[in-house]
Enzyme design. Structure first.
Site, PDB file in Angstrom:
ATOM      1  N   GLU A 152      -8.508  -3.659  -9.805  1.00 22.98           N
ATOM      2  CA  GLU A 152      -8.803  -3.498  -8.228  1.00 22.98           C
ATOM      3  C   GLU A 152     -10.302  -2.878  -8.151  1.00 22.98           C
ATOM      4  O   GLU A 152     -10.536  -2.508  -6.928  1.00 22.98           O
ATOM      5  CB  GLU A 152      -7.792  -3.091  -7.148  1.00 22.98           C
ATOM      6  CG  GLU A 152      -7.396  -1.479  -7.368  1.00 22.98           C
ATOM      7  CD  GLU A 152      -6.247  -1.108  -6.675  1.00 22.98           C
ATOM      8  OE1 GLU A 152      -5.165  -1.342  -6.853  1.00 22.98           O
ATOM      9  OE2 GLU A 152      -6.847  -0.597  -5.321  1.00 22.98           O
TER      10      GLU A 152
ATOM     11  N   THR B 265       5.075   3.856   2.232  1.00 22.66           N
ATOM     12  CA  THR B 265       4.822   3.582   0.454  1.00 22.66           C
ATOM     13  C   THR B 265       5.993   3.837  -0.353  1.00 22.66           C
ATOM     14  O   THR B 265       5.806   3.452  -1.657  1.00 22.66           O
ATOM     15  CB  THR B 265       3.233   4.519  -0.044  1.00 22.66           C
ATOM     16  OG1 THR B 265       3.859   5.609   0.176  1.00 22.66           O
ATOM     17  CG2 THR B 265       2.180   3.950   0.835  1.00 22.66           C
TER      18      THR B 265
ATOM     19  N   LYS C  72       5.794  13.029  -8.897  1.00 22.11           N
ATOM     20  CA  LYS C  72       7.024  13.144  -8.515  1.00 22.11           C
ATOM     21  C   LYS C  72       7.704  11.617  -8.532  1.00 22.11           C
ATOM     22  O   LYS C  72       8.808  11.457  -8.755  1.00 22.11           O
ATOM     23  CB  LYS C  72       7.004  13.678  -7.097  1.00 22.11           C
ATOM     24  CG  LYS C  72       8.106  13.603  -6.270  1.00 22.11           C
ATOM     25  CD  LYS C  72       8.092  14.408  -5.047  1.00 22.11           C
ATOM     26  CE  LYS C  72       7.625  13.432  -3.865  1.00 22.11           C
ATOM     27  NZ  LYS C  72       7.481  14.097  -2.305  1.00 22.11           N
TER      28      LYS C  72
ATOM     29  N   ARG D 132       4.310   6.893   4.852  1.00 19.28           N
ATOM     30  CA  ARG D 132       5.840   7.230   4.295  1.00 19.28           C
ATOM     31  C   ARG D 132       6.181   5.732   3.929  1.00 19.28           C
ATOM     32  O   ARG D 132       7.107   5.642   3.017  1.00 19.28           O
ATOM     33  CB  ARG D 132       6.723   7.740   5.217  1.00 19.28           C
ATOM     34  CG  ARG D 132       6.197   9.245   5.356  1.00 19.28           C
ATOM     35  CD  ARG D 132       7.206   9.900   6.468  1.00 19.28           C
ATOM     36  NE  ARG D 132       6.762  11.164   6.397  1.00 19.28           N
ATOM     37  CZ  ARG D 132       7.449  12.210   6.428  1.00 19.28           C
ATOM     38  NH1 ARG D 132       8.730  12.192   6.613  1.00 19.28           N
ATOM     39  NH2 ARG D 132       7.234  13.378   6.581  1.00 19.28           N
TER      40      ARG D 132
ATOM     41  N   CYS E 289      -1.868  -2.317  -8.153  1.00 23.36           N
ATOM     42  CA  CYS E 289      -1.873  -1.671  -9.307  1.00 23.36           C
ATOM     43  C   CYS E 289      -1.007  -2.345 -10.493  1.00 23.36           C
ATOM     44  O   CYS E 289      -0.582  -2.039 -11.511  1.00 23.36           O
ATOM     45  CB  CYS E 289      -0.659  -0.469  -9.160  1.00 23.36           C
ATOM     46  SG  CYS E 289      -1.868   0.730  -8.016  1.00 23.36           S
TER      47      CYS E 289
ATOM     48  N   HIS F 296       5.210   2.855 -13.262  1.00 22.04           N
ATOM     49  CA  HIS F 296       3.808   2.979 -12.619  1.00 22.04           C
ATOM     50  C   HIS F 296       3.899   4.246 -11.925  1.00 22.04           C
ATOM     51  O   HIS F 296       4.789   4.899 -11.614  1.00 22.04           O
ATOM     52  CB  HIS F 296       3.604   1.836 -11.490  1.00 22.04           C
ATOM     53  CG  HIS F 296       2.471   2.378 -10.450  1.00 22.04           C
ATOM     54  ND1 HIS F 296       1.248   2.373 -11.162  1.00 22.04           N
ATOM     55  CD2 HIS F 296       2.519   2.722  -9.335  1.00 22.04           C
ATOM     56  CE1 HIS F 296       0.446   2.861 -10.288  1.00 22.04           C
ATOM     57  NE2 HIS F 296       0.807   2.831  -8.943  1.00 22.04           N
TER      58      HIS F 296
ATOM     59  N   SER G  16       1.143  -2.617  -5.252  1.00 25.97           N
ATOM     60  CA  SER G  16       1.492  -2.677  -3.556  1.00 25.97           C
ATOM     61  C   SER G  16       1.376  -4.065  -3.179  1.00 25.97           C
ATOM     62  O   SER G  16       0.293  -4.922  -3.683  1.00 25.97           O
ATOM     63  CB  SER G  16       0.132  -1.593  -3.033  1.00 25.97           C
ATOM     64  OG  SER G  16       0.618  -0.380  -3.270  1.00 25.97           O
TER      65      SER G  16
END
Lengths: 354, 136
Positions: free
Chosen positions: A87, A209, A247, A207, A119, A242, A304
């Protein structure tokens, strides 16, 4: 019994070669916090890799491709496709792939194209290359995922938007360093992250995402692939997802039933950041640097917009002999020059000079 | 510089593609089609390894047009292991001092952009040879 959507070519395919690239500069997340939050708040990673003034997706792809070719021993003239997923293509119009193909000596008898899907543009290029080689249209096809990711100054993404990626030369399974058992793709229209035309920085749905985007797509893709191949997490020695932060991949791995020791080898995000189209792929190269013959590897990308590609891979006996033909991924991770926010601002063109 | 010249030089610039003299086997860079040593025609393509060492070096503070955004930057004459001397920028030095005899390797990097709207120009630079990490 669910319908089987596993994608498998007629002719078995694998990686004839692989190669990574990560630029040397590192911006600690604490530097971003120092500038924008007074040093307050948690940090999503330790630091991220930043491209130098003379680096972009073209130059980084060239080095990764040269590493992949060195490991394969395949002459560049035998490559029938050079595909670069990113990208951060340097031009809006003019292919990254033709410059890369020219530099590695793959021109002129080759396909060349640029891929886009946030991504997961790199894993899409790999799937297309599986089709190219698996159908017999080509003996070898090169697929690259590489990014110099954009993050608006002060935005949450600025902590993690890194630079790096990897190249994979797809070829017949018989002579491959790692074979591809099959892949599965899961895609829906999910507006979690986007960048409009002519905009410098992306927008993201806060959020939004997480659950409906990253977790939903990766979990479904991984579970569907394992169902289709009759495997469970215990069948895999390594798994790589990915990695937008530290986290998310750890949590999605745990949710799916993987142990931390299966995840940690390919988890590079704490030290290089989120390399977007290169993220899962550069993690996979770190796994291939240490995997032994017969080890199974699960890779699941996420892009995404949104979608995930999941791959079941298996290292062959040729891997250990060929991997030393190019620098290993840890060499790039450890080649580290720390920079402050001011240098980062200069390197990333965030200073107005005229 | 005009677009046509960048296009004409792309192979030597991107990948250090030169020539070898079929008569005396001299390796030639940049390619010039005539052997500078024996004077015979030399059109055989030769791919240089990209490895060499620093022969001499300096730092450019007053950069020419197109390179001002990168200044200051190190510039060197590199002795390629096949023989020729090449003038090129050094890159990825970080805080490492440049030394005569330092082993370097070729990388393809962005040399300049032709303004905001022009083409991006890529070509060879040299960096200290990459140290291999020991697998733990």
């Amino acid at each position: 019994m669910p319908e089987n959507h596993l994608m498998k070519p007629n002719r078995p395919v694998g990686f004839a070669g692989y190669g990574a690239y990560i630029p040397q500069f590192r911006l600690p997340a604490s530097e971003v916090a120092r500038i924008w939050t007074g040093g307050q708040g948690g940090l999503p990673i330790k630091e991220k890799a930043v491209a130098g003034l003379d680096e972009d997706v073209i130059t980084m792809s060239i080095e990764a491709a040269r590493n992949a070719l060195a490991r394969s021993g395949v002459p560049a003239s035998e490559i029938r496709a050079v595909w670069v997923g990113s990208e951060s293509h340097p031009y809006a119009v003019k292919p990254t792939s033709t410059v890369v193909a020219e530099a590695i000596g793959a021109t002129p008898h080759t396909q060349a194209a640029d891929w886009e899907f946030a991504c997961k543009a790199g894993t899409e290029a790999i799937q297309a290359a599986i089709g190219f080689v698996g159908s017999g249209m080509a003996e070898y096809a090169l697929a690259i995922g590489m990014d110099t990711a954009q993050g608006r100054p002060g935005d949450a993404l600025e902590y993690t938007a890194g630079a790096g990626g990897a190249a994979f030369l797809l070829g017949p399974a018989e002579t491959a360093l790692c074979t591809i058992e099959g892949s599965y793709s899961f895609a829906t229209d999910t507006p979690d992250f986007w960048r409009r035309a002519n905009e410098t920085y992306p927008e993201h749905g806060e959020r939004f995402t997480g659950e409906p985007a990253y977790f939903k797509h990766i979990t479904t893709a991984a579970q569907s692939l394992m169902e289709s191949t009759g495997t469970t997490p215990d069948d895999f020695r390594y798994v790589v997802f990915h990695q937008p932060n530290t986290k998310f991949p750890l949590r999605v791995g745990k949710d799916l039933g993987f142990r931390e020791d299966q995840i940690e080898t390919g988890l590079l995000v704490p030290e290089i950041g989120n390399t977007y189209a290169g993220s899962a792929l550069v993690g996979l190269t770190a796994i291939l640097d240490v995997a032994e013959a017969g080890d199974r590897i699960l890779m699941v990308s996420y892009g995404s917009g949104a979608g995930s590609d999941a791959f079941s891979l298996q290292a062959t006996g040729l891997l250990s002999a060929r991997r030393s033909a190019a620098p290993d991924t840890l060499s790039y991770v450890r080649r580290r020059t720390e920079i402050d926010y001011a240098t980062y601002a200069r390197l990333r063109g965030k200073l107005v000079t005229k | 510089m005009e677009t046509s010249r960048h296009w004409r030089l792309r192979q030597q610039r991107y990948a250090l593609v030169g020539e070898v003299c079929p008569s005396c086997e001299l390796k030639i860079f940049p390619p010039r089609d005539i052997c500078p040593d024996c004077g015979n025609e030399a059109r055989t393509i030769f791919q240089f390894s990209g490895r060499g060492e620093v022969y001499s070096h300096t730092t450019v503070y007053q950069a020419p047009a197109g390179h001002t955004e990168n200044s200051p930057y190190p510039l060197a004459i590199v002795r390629l292991e096949e023989g020729p001397l090449v003038t090129a920028q050094l890159t990825d030095l970080a805080d490492k001092p440049v030394e005569i005899g330092m082993p370097v390797e070729m990388v393809t990097r962005k040399l300049r952009s032709d303004g905001e709207r022009g083409i991006l120009v890529y070509g060879y630079k040299f960096r200290p040879r990459l140290a291999r990490a020991e697998q733990s």
